[in-house]
Design an enzyme around this catalytic site. Structure first.
Site, PDB file in Angstrom:
ATOM      1  N   GLU A  43       0.816  -1.202   0.000  1.00 50.85           N
ATOM      2  CA  GLU A  43       0.000   0.000   0.000  1.00 50.85           C
ATOM      3  C   GLU A  43       0.856   1.261   0.000  1.00 50.85           C
ATOM      4  O   GLU A  43       1.920   1.312   0.620  1.00 50.85           O
ATOM      5  CB  GLU A  43      -0.944  -0.021   1.212  1.00 50.85           C
ATOM      6  CG  GLU A  43      -1.880  -1.217   1.162  1.00 50.85           C
ATOM      7  CD  GLU A  43      -2.874  -1.282   2.308  1.00 50.85           C
ATOM      8  OE1 GLU A  43      -3.694  -2.211   2.300  1.00 50.85           O
ATOM      9  OE2 GLU A  43      -2.847  -0.414   3.204  1.00 50.85           O
TER      10      GLU A  43
ATOM     11  N   CYS B 268      -1.541   5.783   9.959  1.00 48.88           N
ATOM     12  CA  CYS B 268      -0.275   5.200  10.402  1.00 48.88           C
ATOM     13  C   CYS B 268      -0.531   3.937  11.214  1.00 48.88           C
ATOM     14  O   CYS B 268      -1.337   3.928  12.141  1.00 48.88           O
ATOM     15  CB  CYS B 268       0.486   6.217  11.243  1.00 48.88           C
ATOM     16  SG  CYS B 268       2.087   5.648  11.810  1.00 48.88           S
TER      17      CYS B 268
END
EC number: 2.1.1.192
Length: 379
Positions: free
Chosen positions: A97, A346
């Protein structure tokens, strides 16, 4: 040089010197490297016939011996806050990703370096996927290439959406050293993306020998995934700390920063976990730990994922921790959660790792690296 199953050289991942060597190897002049590199990275070209200042004979030669191939785009999602996430498939069959985060006049691209990760940090969803493979240089820089084309910002240096690149995606960049360094060189090359060395950041969990090696070969900003202010806690949260404890790790970071000069500082990343590392005593320990390290601190409230076992601290706890560090003399920011509605925040990147059996092999490699480095130091 990376070759495909068809035996062709993938020019996407070649640095300028490597491209020059390639053209010499096929009997052409070195200056052709600059022409082709601009077409690839400034204009996003993957078809040699589109290179209008390259003669037909050379284009035919290139078709026979080379190609321009990036990762395959599987999906693209756009968050309500403007964050974008690409899922791309690499040669191993795994998916990784890439995340773009717009903020003010800045656009930061978060790039993956491995399919999965062997380091198994307890609060990171990527580590739960196990390790599959290193990405090639073409697969690393290919994420920038894909994102740049997606925005339609070609040539790359005109009204560019991507102003910063952070090696903070899936994987530990320093365990894929050569490919990551090659990709970062392309990012900073004027024939590539022309991004300032201050705006290319490599984040590491702390592979000490490779931090020293990094300082010998490239000048980029360094970020440390710290997440704990003492060895006992960090051993649990970031297991590589058992190999490279905090004293050794921070010494390496200080050596790296001192090489850069120019008032450069270390970025310290610290994921705040409720009742785990967010207490006043942890802030006090952190102040003592970092007092001799030129740094800025980025606090990251934990972004939940299924079965993690951790929770995000309250806003009051986050502010208390930040205030204590401020009073300790540090420049501290709290990272705004972005892209969590598309699992792009994150710690949430997971991709799809096809073979999850290689974590122990990667740990063996880390141990052998440390042992060989220790032997070299003794000699």
């Amino acid at each position: 040089m990376t070759t495909t199953t068809a035996g062709k050289v993938n020019l996407l991942g070649l640095t300028q010197p490597q491209l020059e060597q390639f053209f010499e190897s096929i009997g052409e002049k070195r200056f052709r490297a600059g022409q082709v590199m601009k077409w690839i990275h400034h204009f996003g070209v993957d078809d040699f016939d589109a290179m209008t200042n390259v003669g037909k004979a050379l284009r035919e030669k290139l078709k026979a011996s080379a190609e321009i191939r990036g990762p395959e785009i599987v999906s693209q999602d756009i968050s309500a806050d403007g964050t974008r996430k690409w899922v791309v498939r690499v040669a191993s069959g795994s998916c990784v990703e890439t995340v773009y985060i717009p903020q003010g006049g800045r656009g930061t691209l978060c790039v993956s370096s491995q399919a999965g990760c062997a380091l198994d940090c307890s609060f990171c969803s990527t580590g739960k996927q196990g390790f599959n493979s290193d990405l090639t240089a073409a697969e690393v820089i290919g994420q920038v290439w894909i994102a740049n084309k997606s925005f339609g910002t070609v040539p790359a240096k005109i009204d560019r959406a991507i102003t910063n690149v952070v090696m903070m995606g899936m994987g530990e960049p320093l365990l894929n050293f050569d490919n990551v360094v090659a990709a970062m060189n392309i990012m900073m090359d004027d024939l590539g993306y022309g991004i300032s060395k201050r705006k290319v950041t490599l984040s590491t969990s702390g592979v000490v020998p490779m931090i020293d090696k990094l300082g010998e070969v490239i000048d980029v900003s360094l970020a440390l995934s710290l997440h704990a202010p003492n060895d006992e806690l960090r051993n649990k949260l970031v297991p590589i700390n058992k190999k490279y404890p905090l004293g050794m790790l921070l010494d390496a970071c200080r050596r790296y920063i001192s090489r850069l000069g120019e008032k450069r500082v270390l970025t310290v990343e610290y994921t705040l976990l409720k009742d785990v590392n967010d207490q006043p005593e942890h802030a006090e320990q952190m102040i003592a730990l970092l007092k001799d390290t030129p740094c800025k601190i980025n606090l990251i409230p934990f972004n939940p994922f299924p079965h993690s076992g951790y929770e995000r601290p309250s806003n009051n706890a986050i502010r208390r921790f930040q205030d204590m560090l401020h009073k300790g003399g540090f420049n501290v920011t709290v990272r705004t959660t972005r892209g969590d509605d598309i699992d792009a925040a994150c710690g949430q990147l997971v991709g799809q790792v096809m073979d999850r059996t290689r974590r122990s092999e990667r740990y063996i490699a880390v141990r052998q690296l440390a042992e060989s480095e220790s032997a070299a130091n003794r000699n």
